[in-house]
Design an enzyme around this catalytic site. Sequence first.
Site, mmCIF file in Angstrom:
data_model
loop_
_atom_site.group_PDB
_atom_site.id
_atom_site.type_symbol
_atom_site.label_atom_id
_atom_site.label_comp_id
_atom_site.label_asym_id
_atom_site.label_seq_id
_atom_site.Cartn_x
_atom_site.Cartn_y
_atom_site.Cartn_z
ATOM 1 N N PHE A 113 1.530 1.033 -12.174
ATOM 2 C CA PHE A 113 2.988 1.169 -12.262
ATOM 3 C C PHE A 113 3.465 0.425 -13.511
ATOM 4 O O PHE A 113 3.029 -0.694 -13.778
ATOM 5 C CB PHE A 113 3.608 0.577 -10.998
ATOM 6 C CG PHE A 113 5.072 0.845 -10.856
ATOM 7 C CD1 PHE A 113 5.525 2.090 -10.439
ATOM 8 C CD2 PHE A 113 6.006 -0.144 -11.124
ATOM 9 C CE1 PHE A 113 6.882 2.334 -10.294
ATOM 10 C CE2 PHE A 113 7.365 0.106 -10.985
ATOM 11 C CZ PHE A 113 7.800 1.342 -10.566
ATOM 12 N N ASP A 184 -2.677 -5.221 -6.661
ATOM 13 C CA ASP A 184 -1.317 -4.859 -6.281
ATOM 14 C C ASP A 184 -1.402 -3.870 -5.120
ATOM 15 O O ASP A 184 -2.029 -2.805 -5.246
ATOM 16 C CB ASP A 184 -0.579 -4.247 -7.483
ATOM 17 C CG ASP A 184 0.911 -4.086 -7.193
ATOM 18 O OD1 ASP A 184 1.273 -3.820 -6.026
ATOM 19 O OD2 ASP A 184 1.720 -4.219 -8.138
ATOM 20 N N TYR A 209 9.466 -2.932 0.825
ATOM 21 C CA TYR A 209 10.504 -1.904 1.054
ATOM 22 C C TYR A 209 9.930 -0.493 1.052
ATOM 23 O O TYR A 209 10.635 0.452 1.326
ATOM 24 C CB TYR A 209 11.626 -2.015 0.005
ATOM 25 C CG TYR A 209 11.140 -2.055 -1.425
ATOM 26 C CD1 TYR A 209 10.801 -0.888 -2.100
ATOM 27 C CD2 TYR A 209 10.994 -3.272 -2.086
ATOM 28 C CE1 TYR A 209 10.328 -0.925 -3.396
ATOM 29 C CE2 TYR A 209 10.515 -3.329 -3.391
ATOM 30 C CZ TYR A 209 10.176 -2.144 -4.043
ATOM 31 O OH TYR A 209 9.693 -2.196 -5.319
ATOM 32 N N LYS A 210 8.633 -0.357 0.696
ATOM 33 C CA LYS A 210 8.010 0.965 0.709
ATOM 34 C C LYS A 210 7.481 1.234 2.123
ATOM 35 O O LYS A 210 8.267 1.371 3.047
ATOM 36 C CB LYS A 210 6.941 1.036 -0.377
ATOM 37 C CG LYS A 210 7.557 0.975 -1.788
ATOM 38 C CD LYS A 210 6.538 0.897 -2.903
ATOM 39 C CE LYS A 210 7.241 0.847 -4.263
ATOM 40 N NZ LYS A 210 6.375 0.352 -5.344
ATOM 41 N N ARG A 356 5.971 14.319 -5.386
ATOM 42 C CA ARG A 356 5.220 13.353 -4.583
ATOM 43 C C ARG A 356 5.769 13.286 -3.153
ATOM 44 O O ARG A 356 6.984 13.262 -2.944
ATOM 45 C CB ARG A 356 5.343 11.994 -5.273
ATOM 46 C CG ARG A 356 4.574 10.888 -4.634
ATOM 47 C CD ARG A 356 4.668 9.635 -5.471
ATOM 48 N NE ARG A 356 6.004 9.033 -5.385
ATOM 49 C CZ ARG A 356 6.258 7.753 -5.672
ATOM 50 N NH1 ARG A 356 5.295 6.963 -6.096
ATOM 51 N NH2 ARG A 356 7.476 7.286 -5.564
#
Length: 397
Positions: A113, A184, A209-210, A356
Site C-alpha cells: 500500500f 503489515d 477499521y477494515k 475489488r
Amino acid sequence: MTDFAATKAMFQLPEGVIYLDGNSLGPLPKAAPARIAQMMTAEWGEMLITGWNKAGWMAQPMRIGDRIARLIGAEPGHVATGDTLSIKVYQALASALAMNPERRVILSDNGNFPSDLYIAQGLTQMLGQGYELRVVAPEEVEASITEEIAVTMITEVDYRTGRKHDMAALTAKAHAVGAVTVWDLAHSAGAVPVDLAGAKADFAVGCTYKYLNGGPGAPAFIYVAPRHAGRALPALSGWLGHAAPFDFDLDYRAGAGVERMRVGTPPVIQMTSLECALDIWDMVDMADVRAKAIALSEQFIAGVEAACPMLELASPRDASVRGSQISFRFEHGYAAMQALIARGVVGDFRAPDIMRFGFTPLYIDEADVDAAVAIYAEVMNDRLWDRDEYKTRNAVT
Ligand SMILES: *Cc1c(COP(=O)(O)O)cnc(C)c1O
C-alpha cells in the site's frame, strides 16, 4: 463451529445492500451506537476526568490489544493499540532499523500500500546516511532477501489483488540472513488466520477499521515480539509510552514491553466502538472464517467467470495464496463499480483497472454471493456501466 448467522445478525446492514467492501471499512456492529452513547453520557458526561481510572480508559488500548492478539497469533500482552496504521508503520520500521544498525536497506514490494512506501521514503530521507528503500515485484521478494537487507517491510495480503505472501517462509529467510521483519496485517487481521508467534515475526502492525469492523478512524495496532519488546525503541517517544507517565519526568524512559509503543492520549470513543466489534470477534474462530471465506470466494469467481467473459481475474486462482478479497480487471472498472453500487452491490475500485470485492463471512453468506453475481452479470452484459453518471470520479474510490 462459528455461528455465522448469529454474527450476521449483529451487524447493521442497509436494506438492499450486499456489502463486499468490508476490506476497506467494516460495517457497524448493532451494539455500538448504544454503547458509545452510554460511554459518552455515563462515562464522559458523569465521570469527566475520573473516567480515565474509573471507566478504565487508560487501560483500554492494551486491553483491546489482547483481544486482537488472539486473532493474529500474538502472545498476550504484546499488542498495543492507538494512532493510525501509517504511524505504526513508522514506529515499527524505525525501531526495526535501529535493531540492525550495520545495514541500510529496507526491502518492500510494489504490491504494498502506498502509505507504507511513503512512510519508508520519508524515514530514509530523514535518516540520510545511505538508508535506502528497495521495492521489488511481489514474486521477487524472497530472492531479494539478502545480507544487505536491514528490514523487510511487507504487507502480507496485497490490497489490490489479494495475493498473499508466505509469512513463515519469508520470515525464516529474513532471519537466516540477519534481517528484521515488519509485517503489515491491514488485509490479514480478521481476514485470514495469522500466526505471528509461530512465524517468529519481529514486528507487525495493522488497522482495525477494515476486516475487524472497528469503525472509520478506529485505532491501529502494533506487535513487538516478546524477545525484542524490552529493547525495541518506539521512535515516537510520547508520554504514554513512558515508564511512568504521571511522574512527569523531564527525560524519556521507555515503558515496559510493547506498551512503550503507545504515543499519546487514546481515542476513547473510537476504542469503544472497536470493543463492540471485538465482542463479535469473541464468538468467532479464525479457521472457520478462512474456510467460509474461501468457499464464498470460489463461488464468486466461478459465477462471475461463467457469466462475464470480459472480466479478467486479477487475484491468484489458488485460494491458498490469496487473502479474503477477489479482484477483477476491467478497462472501465470505475464506471462498472459505480453501476454495481447503484444496484446495491458495494465493492470498490483501485486504479488503474481493479474492481475489488471483499468476502467476509461474518456478514456475507452464499445467497449474497449469488445475488451479487447476478447483478454483476447484468451490469456487464447489458453494458449498464456505460453511462456518464457512472464515469465522474469521486474523491474516495
Ligand atoms: C489501509 C492501509 C493503510 C492505511 O493506513 P492509515 O494510516 O490507517 O490510513 C496502510 N497500509 C496498508 C497496507 C493498508 O492496507
